[in-house]
Design an enzyme around this catalytic site. Structure first.
Site, mmCIF file in Angstrom:
data_model
loop_
_atom_site.group_PDB
_atom_site.id
_atom_site.type_symbol
_atom_site.label_atom_id
_atom_site.label_comp_id
_atom_site.label_asym_id
_atom_site.label_seq_id
_atom_site.Cartn_x
_atom_site.Cartn_y
_atom_site.Cartn_z
ATOM 1 N N GLU A 35 40.275 41.514 43.890
ATOM 2 C CA GLU A 35 39.088 41.169 44.680
ATOM 3 C C GLU A 35 38.367 40.055 43.938
ATOM 4 O O GLU A 35 38.002 40.218 42.779
ATOM 5 C CB GLU A 35 38.187 42.394 44.821
ATOM 6 C CG GLU A 35 36.972 42.115 45.689
ATOM 7 C CD GLU A 35 35.907 43.202 45.609
ATOM 8 O OE1 GLU A 35 35.164 43.348 46.584
ATOM 9 O OE2 GLU A 35 35.810 43.885 44.570
ATOM 10 N N ASP A 55 39.006 45.851 41.617
ATOM 11 C CA ASP A 55 37.635 45.621 42.060
ATOM 12 C C ASP A 55 37.002 44.489 41.246
ATOM 13 O O ASP A 55 37.091 44.486 40.013
ATOM 14 C CB ASP A 55 36.858 46.921 41.874
ATOM 15 C CG ASP A 55 35.466 46.863 42.451
ATOM 16 O OD1 ASP A 55 35.350 46.708 43.674
ATOM 17 O OD2 ASP A 55 34.492 47.007 41.680
ATOM 18 N N ASP A 58 33.540 47.402 52.459
ATOM 19 C CA ASP A 58 32.337 46.614 52.145
ATOM 20 C C ASP A 58 31.919 45.697 53.292
ATOM 21 O O ASP A 58 30.977 44.922 53.148
ATOM 22 C CB ASP A 58 32.588 45.738 50.909
ATOM 23 C CG ASP A 58 32.525 46.526 49.609
ATOM 24 O OD1 ASP A 58 31.911 47.603 49.596
ATOM 25 O OD2 ASP A 58 33.116 46.060 48.612
ATOM 26 N N ASP A 93 42.743 52.029 43.535
ATOM 27 C CA ASP A 93 41.649 51.095 43.271
ATOM 28 C C ASP A 93 41.355 51.132 41.774
ATOM 29 O O ASP A 93 41.172 52.201 41.204
ATOM 30 C CB ASP A 93 40.402 51.522 44.044
ATOM 31 C CG ASP A 93 39.602 50.346 44.568
ATOM 32 O OD1 ASP A 93 39.413 49.392 43.794
ATOM 33 O OD2 ASP A 93 39.160 50.385 45.726
#
Length: 561
Positions: free
Chosen positions: A256, A199, A330, A98
């Site tokens: 994302e 992210d 999430d 990530d």
């Protein structure tokens, strides 16, 4: 269409804090992941997406990074990471890290330096502005509540944080900062990691004029998202990142992209553009959001879900690539959100939603626990919740905008903590996750829903996921076939075809507990049919022109002309 290994892969997301605790401190860790690699190999996945394991004060569970080249103490050491990476590769599993570079932690050395004075060389690593008449520079609200601007007395200026005030945004307008990021990415790639999930990467380019945001529903802050989502220099930055950090390696990259459209998706993932391999869009997970977003959820319609998926499937079918997911760290648990988590229908609906997703064009993602049918949790008190977003929403919205009962309905349905309860490995105390006290309570249903029980049951959701993954490896049409929706106005049945040369797949999924009738559209002809997978026992000789479907039934047929 160009063929790539990452198009043919199935990805499994690990949220390390909740996966497996090897040392009894109540927090999952890297050695816990290494222990369970044989389990993931048995499932059949190809890539692990590892949520952040970097050094962090944990304001937002690791998405606030204080040292990008070091491991969080609770998760272990760099030696533990290297061993996990080596063992994963031995098991034929790649690791996708990530990458959180829209913001850092306020405890990062860069920020500590940045806030000391206006002429510090690190000042421009972050976004600092003067206030207006004693007020913040703009009226924008932050994702976790409050203003996006935090006043800092030392230099009499405000810094920007789109999320928590402990997550100051990095200033991508600064070329020196960008080179720091690319150098850090190469550090991990040189270690042998196989790529990055990025992210909120479409937030890194802001409108540097910083206009005021629109205020809605009497809320105290304006919505500034159109000034930082998909901003003016985003493609320039991503192309530079590709050139400087990624191009020398055979990587997988996924961005994302909250607020991203299909047209933007094409720009981010088009093969000739040299940006990213694929994107996460948020359109389907926003279905049913109420006036206050996910905290007052409403009923949703299957036709809305089908429209969104179909738009993305058709939009990226010739140039670009989709990420396919029902849930992640999430989002709430997939079965609770999209299927039916009652005792009667949990297993059958879990298999149905898996069928629907894995038969679309794109790379499918399995979120940890999805493969055994874990469900949402209903904690009784706000004290049992851990997520900063949930706690801040409860503080900011009650009682002025939502009553306690109203927001708790939203929390039970949509809180991020639903996905963060520990993995249920067996029916021993704490579900076999830890011998200590877990950092967040285990879902009480672990006695019935756990890995050990799933592995012993040949009809479990786990074994069904194994079959879906194997089918993908054996049938190119599942990866590369063209998607076309059928029965698009049906509110119970989601059906579509996948076509590659003279072969076609027919996918039929009943999203209801009713027993609707499926009618094969006239345009679909075939000389032979073969049932590839189904979640009920099916008479394979049964004609498919008219089918009475069982509750949450799913079938996939291979049709040959």
């Amino acid at each position: 269409m160009e063929k790539n290994w990452w198009k043919e892969s199935v990805i499994y997301q690990i949220y390390p804090r909740s996966f497996n605790d090897s040392n009894g401190d109540g927090v999952g860790d890297l050695n816990g992941i290494t222990e369970k690699l044989p389990y993931l190999r048995e499932l059949g996945i190809d890539v692990i997406w590892l949520s952040p394991v970097y050094k962090s004060p944990n304001d937002d569970n690791g998405y606030d990074i204080s040292d990008y080249r070091n491991i969080m103490d609770e998760f272990g050491t760099m030696a533990d990471f290297d061993r996990m990476l080596e063992e994963a590769h031995k098991n034929g599993i790649k690791i996708m890290m990530d990458l959180v570079v829209n913001h850092s932690s306020d405890e990062h050395e860069w920020f500590k330096q940045s806030r000391t004075s206006k002429d510090n060389p690190y000042r421009d690593y972050y976004i600092w502005k003067k206030g207006k008449d004693g007020q913040p520079p703009t009226n924008w609200g932050a994702a976790f509540g409050g203003s996006v601007w935090e006043y800092d007395e030392q230099t009499d200026e405000y810094y920007l944080h789109l999320f928590s005030k402990k997550q100051p945004d990095l200033n991508w307008e600064n070329p020196v900062l960008r080179q720091e990021v690319y150098d850090m990415m190469r550090f991990w790639l040189d270690k042998g990691v196989d790529g990055f999930r990025m992210d909120v990467i479409n937030f890194i380019s802001k409108d540097t004029d910083y206009p005021e945001g629109e205020v809605e529903y009497g809320l105290p802050y304006g919505n500034g998202s159109k000034y930082y989502m998909n901003g003016p220099r985003i493609h320039e930055f991503l192309q530079e990142m590709n050139r400087e950090a990624l191009s020398g390696y055979d990587t997988i990259t996924v961005g994302e992209m909250p607020g991203g459209s299909v047209e933007q998706g094409k720009l981010y993932t088009g093969e000739s553009r040299k940006e990213l391999n694929m994107v996460f869009h948020f359109e389907h997970v926003g279905i049913g959001d109420g006036k206050y977003g996910k905290w007052d959820p409403m009923e949703w319609k299957l036709t809305d879900l089908k429209k969104i998926f179909t738009k993305w499937q058709k939009g990226l079918e010739n140039d670009g690539w989709n990420s396919l997911y029902w849930s992640n760290h999430d989002q709430p648990r997939a079965i609770s959100r999209w299927g039916n988590d009652s005792d009667e229908y949990r297993v059958i609906s879990g298999k149905m939603i898996a069928t629907c997703l894995h038969m679309m064009q794109g790379t499918p993602y399995i979120y940890q626990g999805e493969e055994i049918g874990m469900t949402n949790v209903k904690f009784d008190s706000i004290e049992e919740y851990r997520d900063i977003e949930t706690l801040n929403a409860y503080r900011d919205l009650t009682p002025e905008f939502l009553s306690h009962d109203e927001i708790f309905k939203g929390i039970h349905e949509r809180s991020r903590d639903n996905a963060r309860t520990p993995i249920q490995w067996d029916d021993s105390p704490n579900a076999g996750f830890t011998e200590g006290t877990p950092w967040i309570n285990v879902n009480p249903n672990y006695k019935e829903i756990n890995v050990e029980a799933a592995l012993e049951d040949k009809d479990s959701i786990f074994s069904y996921y194994q079959k879906l993954i194997q089918l993908r490896k054996q049938n190119e049409i599942i990866v590369y076939g063209t998607y076309d929706i059928i029965l698009e106005d049906d509110e119970q049945i989601y059906a579509f075809t996948r076509t590659l040369e003279n072969e076609q797949l027919l996918v039929i999924c009943n999203f209801s507990k009713e027993t609707p009738e499926f009618g094969l559209p006239e345009g679909i002809s075939y000389s032979t049919k073969e049932l590839l997978i189904s979640n009920y026992e099916v008479d394979t000789n049964q004609p498919i022109e008219q089918l009475r479907l069982k509750p949450y039934e799913a079938r996939v047929y291979r049709l040959k002309k």
